[in-house]
Design an enzyme around this catalytic site. Structure first.
Site, PDB file in Angstrom:
ATOM      1  N   GLU A 194      36.373  23.750  53.076  1.00 12.19           N
ATOM      2  CA  GLU A 194      36.290  25.035  52.378  1.00 12.19           C
ATOM      3  C   GLU A 194      35.903  26.161  53.347  1.00 12.19           C
ATOM      4  O   GLU A 194      35.615  25.919  54.528  1.00 12.19           O
ATOM      5  CB  GLU A 194      35.305  24.905  51.214  1.00 12.19           C
ATOM      6  CG  GLU A 194      35.804  23.869  50.201  1.00 12.19           C
ATOM      7  CD  GLU A 194      34.917  23.719  48.978  1.00 12.19           C
ATOM      8  OE1 GLU A 194      33.771  24.209  48.988  1.00 12.19           O
ATOM      9  OE2 GLU A 194      35.396  23.097  48.001  1.00 12.19           O
ATOM     10  N   CYS A 204      46.440  18.516  43.552  1.00 10.88           N
ATOM     11  CA  CYS A 204      46.705  19.822  42.934  1.00 10.88           C
ATOM     12  C   CYS A 204      48.187  20.164  43.095  1.00 10.88           C
ATOM     13  O   CYS A 204      48.924  19.510  43.854  1.00 10.88           O
ATOM     14  CB  CYS A 204      45.832  20.900  43.566  1.00 10.88           C
ATOM     15  SG  CYS A 204      46.399  21.461  45.179  1.00 10.88           S
ATOM     16  N   CYS A 245      49.436  20.744  46.657  1.00  6.25           N
ATOM     17  CA  CYS A 245      49.530  19.505  47.438  1.00  6.25           C
ATOM     18  C   CYS A 245      50.718  18.659  46.992  1.00  6.25           C
ATOM     19  O   CYS A 245      51.359  17.997  47.816  1.00  6.25           O
ATOM     20  CB  CYS A 245      48.228  18.724  47.333  1.00  6.25           C
ATOM     21  SG  CYS A 245      46.879  19.543  48.215  1.00  6.25           S
ATOM     22  N   GLU A 263      44.585  16.591  51.038  1.00  4.56           N
ATOM     23  CA  GLU A 263      45.948  16.085  51.228  1.00  4.56           C
ATOM     24  C   GLU A 263      46.656  16.817  52.374  1.00  4.56           C
ATOM     25  O   GLU A 263      47.405  16.212  53.143  1.00  4.56           O
ATOM     26  CB  GLU A 263      46.778  16.254  49.940  1.00  4.56           C
ATOM     27  CG  GLU A 263      46.267  15.426  48.771  1.00  4.56           C
ATOM     28  CD  GLU A 263      45.243  16.163  47.913  1.00  4.56           C
ATOM     29  OE1 GLU A 263      44.463  16.970  48.481  1.00  4.56           O
ATOM     30  OE2 GLU A 263      45.218  15.933  46.705  1.00  4.56           O
ATOM     31  N   ASN A 269      38.792  17.712  52.344  1.00  3.69           N
ATOM     32  CA  ASN A 269      38.866  19.159  52.107  1.00  3.69           C
ATOM     33  C   ASN A 269      37.895  19.913  53.017  1.00  3.69           C
ATOM     34  O   ASN A 269      36.845  19.402  53.397  1.00  3.69           O
ATOM     35  CB  ASN A 269      38.672  19.518  50.623  1.00  3.69           C
ATOM     36  CG  ASN A 269      37.421  18.945  49.995  1.00  3.69           C
ATOM     37  OD1 ASN A 269      36.912  17.923  50.427  1.00  3.69           O
ATOM     38  ND2 ASN A 269      36.926  19.620  48.972  1.00  3.69           N
TER      39      ASN A 269
HETATM   40  N1  THU Z   1      40.841  19.736  46.359  1.00  2.00           N
HETATM   41  C1  THU Z   1      41.504  18.919  47.229  1.00  2.00           C
HETATM   42  O1  THU Z   1      41.086  18.740  48.376  1.00  2.00           O
HETATM   43  N2  THU Z   1      42.630  18.318  46.800  1.00  2.00           N
HETATM   44  C2  THU Z   1      43.137  18.434  45.548  1.00  2.00           C
HETATM   45  O2  THU Z   1      44.224  17.944  45.264  1.00  2.00           O
HETATM   46  C3  THU Z   1      42.366  19.116  44.515  1.00  2.00           C
HETATM   47  C4  THU Z   1      41.283  20.006  45.017  1.00  2.00           C
HETATM   48  C5  THU Z   1      39.635  20.420  46.832  1.00  2.00           C
HETATM   49  C6  THU Z   1      39.806  21.903  47.015  1.00  2.00           C
HETATM   50  C7  THU Z   1      38.380  22.395  46.887  1.00  2.00           C
HETATM   51  O3  THU Z   1      37.757  22.302  48.167  1.00  2.00           O
HETATM   52  C8  THU Z   1      37.721  21.398  45.953  1.00  2.00           C
HETATM   53  O4  THU Z   1      38.582  20.269  45.901  1.00  2.00           O
HETATM   54  C9  THU Z   1      37.525  21.928  44.541  1.00  2.00           C
HETATM   55  O5  THU Z   1      38.702  22.429  44.023  1.00  2.00           O
END
Ligand code: THU
Length: 158
Positions: A54, A106, A109, A65, A52
């Site tokens: 941000e 999530c 994704c 993902e 991830n």
């Molecule tokens: N996050 C992911 O990278 N993938 C997911 O399927 C769930 C959430 C990340 C997004 C954000 O940077 C952090 O987790 C908290 O939500």
């Protein structure tokens, strides 16, 4: 869709989880402090990863993902995707990913993985692991997003 066919040289589930856990260490997650890694294996046993990323404008953050899917697109193509592993948590004192609860993709994704599943014609296997790498849930994308909106849902478009 058919089941994913595992190639002879396929990484074990543990190996794919290990790649996802290591990928999470490259996460840029200063706001949530939640690091997620994703490893995607092709039908030929090639593995790509993502983490991830941000942003100060929170809503622009990118999930692990999605990062891994774009890497897979470049490395071997969405049609060759066979398996996906996800792991998330925090970086522990020993520098390894840590955490108790398995991280499932999530909703957004799941939708993106569903698109890749349609392109590949396979009901993709998703392994959702905890940060510690000690627990994992194995499921299919059809279970994670039942009645999903996919390419066929657009057939009545003008
Ligand atoms: N996050 C992911 O990278 N993938 C997911 O399927 C769930 C959430 C990340 C997004 C954000 O940077 C952090 O987790 C908290 O939500």
């Amino acid at each position: 869709m058919n089941d994913s066919n595992r190639p002879a040289n396929a990484a074990s589930s543990d190996a794919l989880i290990a790649r996802a856990r290591t990928a999470a260490l490259a996460a840029y997650a200063p706001y949530s402090r939640f690091s997620v890694g994703c490893a995607i294996e092709s039908v030929d046993g090639e593995i790509v990863v993502g983490a991830n990323m941000e942003n100060a404008c929170y809503r622009l953050g990118i999930c692990a993902e999605i990062a891994a899917l774009t890497a897979a697109q470049q490395a071997f193509g969405l049609d060759k995707i066979a398996r996906v592993a996800v792991a998330g948590g925090h970086v522990g004192p020993d520098g390894a990913l840590a955490g108790n609860a398995p991280v499932t993709p999530c909703g957004g994704c799941r939708q993106a993985i569903l698109e890749a599943a349609h392109v590949s014609g396979r009901d993709l296997e998703i392994t959702s692991a905890n940060g510690d790498g000690t627990e994992a849930i194995v499921s299919r994308i059809s279970e994670l997003i039942p009645l999903g909106f996919g390419p066929a849902s657009l057939k009545d478009a003008g």
